[in-house]
Design a protein around this motif. Sequence first.
Motif, mmCIF file in Angstrom:
data_model
loop_
_atom_site.group_PDB
_atom_site.id
_atom_site.type_symbol
_atom_site.label_atom_id
_atom_site.label_comp_id
_atom_site.label_asym_id
_atom_site.label_seq_id
_atom_site.Cartn_x
_atom_site.Cartn_y
_atom_site.Cartn_z
ATOM 1 N N ARG A 37 0.691 -0.942 -0.084
ATOM 2 C CA ARG A 37 -0.149 -0.035 -0.010
ATOM 3 C C ARG A 37 0.884 1.191 0.174
ATOM 4 N N PHE A 38 0.483 2.230 -0.877
ATOM 5 C CA PHE A 38 1.128 3.507 -0.963
ATOM 6 C C PHE A 38 0.691 4.386 0.038
ATOM 7 N N PRO A 39 1.515 5.406 0.252
ATOM 8 C CA PRO A 39 1.216 6.525 1.205
ATOM 9 C C PRO A 39 -0.346 7.236 0.525
ATOM 10 N N GLU A 40 -0.954 7.665 1.684
ATOM 11 C CA GLU A 40 -2.152 8.309 1.135
ATOM 12 C C GLU A 40 -2.934 7.178 0.434
ATOM 13 N N GLU A 41 -2.869 6.029 0.392
ATOM 14 C CA GLU A 41 -3.659 5.190 -0.322
ATOM 15 C C GLU A 41 -4.495 3.964 0.678
ATOM 16 N N ALA A 42 -5.697 3.725 0.309
ATOM 17 C CA ALA A 42 -6.446 2.631 1.259
ATOM 18 C C ALA A 42 -6.784 1.582 -0.134
ATOM 19 N N ILE A 43 -6.802 0.432 0.472
ATOM 20 C CA ILE A 43 -6.783 -0.779 -0.373
ATOM 21 C C ILE A 43 -7.980 -1.665 0.171
ATOM 22 N N TYR A 44 -8.864 -2.347 -0.922
ATOM 23 C CA TYR A 44 -9.949 -3.321 -0.364
ATOM 24 C C TYR A 44 -9.639 -4.584 -1.308
ATOM 25 N N ILE A 45 -9.998 -5.641 -0.765
ATOM 26 C CA ILE A 45 -10.417 -6.802 -1.729
ATOM 27 C C ILE A 45 -11.831 -7.302 -1.264
ATOM 28 N N TYR A 46 -12.786 -7.515 -2.559
ATOM 29 C CA TYR A 46 -13.978 -7.988 -2.135
ATOM 30 C C TYR A 46 -14.325 -8.946 -3.175
ATOM 31 N N SER A 47 -15.014 -9.866 -2.462
ATOM 32 C CA SER A 47 -15.489 -11.245 -3.120
ATOM 33 C C SER A 47 -16.827 -11.401 -3.561
ATOM 34 N N PHE A 48 -17.125 -11.807 -4.585
ATOM 35 C CA PHE A 48 -18.179 -11.653 -5.376
ATOM 36 C C PHE A 48 -18.907 -13.173 -4.950
ATOM 37 N N LYS A 49 -18.039 -14.066 -4.561
ATOM 38 C CA LYS A 49 -18.226 -15.470 -4.385
ATOM 39 C C LYS A 49 -18.869 -15.451 -3.061
ATOM 40 N N GLU A 50 -18.396 -14.642 -1.987
ATOM 41 C CA GLU A 50 -18.736 -14.621 -0.630
ATOM 42 C C GLU A 50 -19.486 -13.519 -0.389
ATOM 43 N N ASN A 51 -19.436 -12.490 -1.168
ATOM 44 C CA ASN A 51 -20.333 -11.343 -1.029
ATOM 45 C C ASN A 51 -20.028 -10.571 0.208
ATOM 46 N N LYS A 52 -18.671 -10.384 0.296
ATOM 47 C CA LYS A 52 -18.073 -9.691 1.515
ATOM 48 C C LYS A 52 -16.628 -8.970 1.263
ATOM 49 N N MET A 53 -16.206 -8.138 2.079
ATOM 50 C CA MET A 53 -14.784 -7.908 2.098
ATOM 51 C C MET A 53 -13.833 -8.819 2.557
ATOM 52 N N LEU A 54 -12.813 -8.962 1.864
ATOM 53 C CA LEU A 54 -11.830 -10.054 2.531
ATOM 54 C C LEU A 54 -10.845 -9.279 3.081
ATOM 55 N N TYR A 55 -10.428 -7.985 2.728
ATOM 56 C CA TYR A 55 -9.326 -7.213 3.104
ATOM 57 C C TYR A 55 -9.592 -5.845 3.000
ATOM 58 N N ALA A 56 -8.923 -5.208 4.110
ATOM 59 C CA ALA A 56 -9.111 -3.615 3.881
ATOM 60 C C ALA A 56 -7.808 -2.898 4.663
ATOM 61 N N ASP A 57 -7.249 -2.089 4.243
ATOM 62 C CA ASP A 57 -6.301 -1.513 4.839
ATOM 63 C C ASP A 57 -6.077 0.021 4.507
ATOM 64 N N GLY A 58 -5.673 0.784 5.522
ATOM 65 C CA GLY A 58 -5.755 2.191 5.171
ATOM 66 C C GLY A 58 -6.793 3.197 5.048
ATOM 67 N N TRP A 59 -7.962 2.640 5.565
ATOM 68 C CA TRP A 59 -9.022 3.565 5.344
ATOM 69 C C TRP A 59 -9.325 4.568 6.453
ATOM 70 N N GLU A 60 -8.834 4.314 7.572
ATOM 71 C CA GLU A 60 -8.993 5.330 8.812
ATOM 72 C C GLU A 60 -8.186 6.750 8.346
ATOM 73 N N PRO A 61 -7.154 6.554 8.064
ATOM 74 C CA PRO A 61 -6.266 8.002 7.695
ATOM 75 C C PRO A 61 -6.942 8.634 6.211
ATOM 76 N N LEU A 62 -7.569 7.745 5.608
ATOM 77 C CA LEU A 62 -7.919 8.419 4.457
ATOM 78 C C LEU A 62 -9.470 8.778 4.312
ATOM 79 N N LEU A 63 -10.276 8.008 5.063
ATOM 80 C CA LEU A 63 -11.801 8.429 4.929
ATOM 81 C C LEU A 63 -12.356 8.220 6.205
ATOM 82 N N GLY A 64 -11.469 8.047 7.538
ATOM 83 C CA GLY A 64 -12.151 7.808 8.689
ATOM 84 C C GLY A 64 -12.618 6.665 9.244
ATOM 85 N N TYR A 65 -12.916 5.814 8.449
ATOM 86 C CA TYR A 65 -13.422 4.473 8.812
ATOM 87 C C TYR A 65 -12.284 3.284 9.173
ATOM 88 N N ARG A 66 -12.655 2.667 10.085
ATOM 89 C CA ARG A 66 -11.524 1.580 10.671
ATOM 90 C C ARG A 66 -11.644 0.714 9.437
#
Length: 247
Positions: A37-66
């Motif tokens: 993950r690069f500075p000032e960047e947030a990442i997610y991985i979303y599964s259509f197979k499971e219909n949920k987030m599999l991974y999230a990183d960097g969202w609190e500094p970017l948009l305030g969400y854990r």
Amino acid sequence: MDPDKLAYGNYSKAFITDVPADLNAPEALHFKNTIRRFPEEAIYIYSFKENKMLYADGWEPLLGYRDDEISMLTIVNITAPEYAPFSNELNDKALMFLHSKVIEEEHQYSFTIELKKLHKNGAPVPLIWKVGVFATEGGKVTCIIGHSQRNESIKFGSVMRYAAYGPEKSEFEEELNKQLFRHYAISEKEKDALALVAEGYSFKEIAARFSVSQSAIEKRILPMYKRFGVKSLTHLISFAFANHILP
């Protein structure tokens, strides 16, 4: 969040949930160790197979969400209102395209869009958002990966800017253009051609540079007259500069 408030296309709505990632799951721990993950960047991985987030990183500094509370539904619903109709329809039509293809390799297709999301505190945040194919099974998309990076240098006008990438870029982008024509938007391919027009190149010269026919360039430029309500090429170029399509 209330799913009924989801301003998403009907196709995508069936795949989007409010389920965040379990960051203690083995798969999430694996992603944490392998995805950069690069500075000032947030990442997610979303599964259509499971219909949920599999991974999230960097969202609190970017948009305030854990990272353990951000969900795909949240990401959709925090788009700034002036960008939501186009952003949501772009996601919808892109997903329809990807689900219609047999994809031989992961990461083959992606698209980018410039837009604003709303921070948890309500403040608008200018972002470059990239979404791409992350995993497939039997040629079908099972997971996507999203990269969202703050970019304060973006100059927003009234026109949305986006681009599509992949082994059949022309088909992908042209399908999006066709589906999104009613919106004030411009693709990267259209913008590249328009930039050369602004520099004084003829349609014939631009066609030679891109190794396409002159009619292909005309099909990129002329529909913008109607889309943006302009009467001439000079008016179109002036509109492009006024709306920060061209620098």
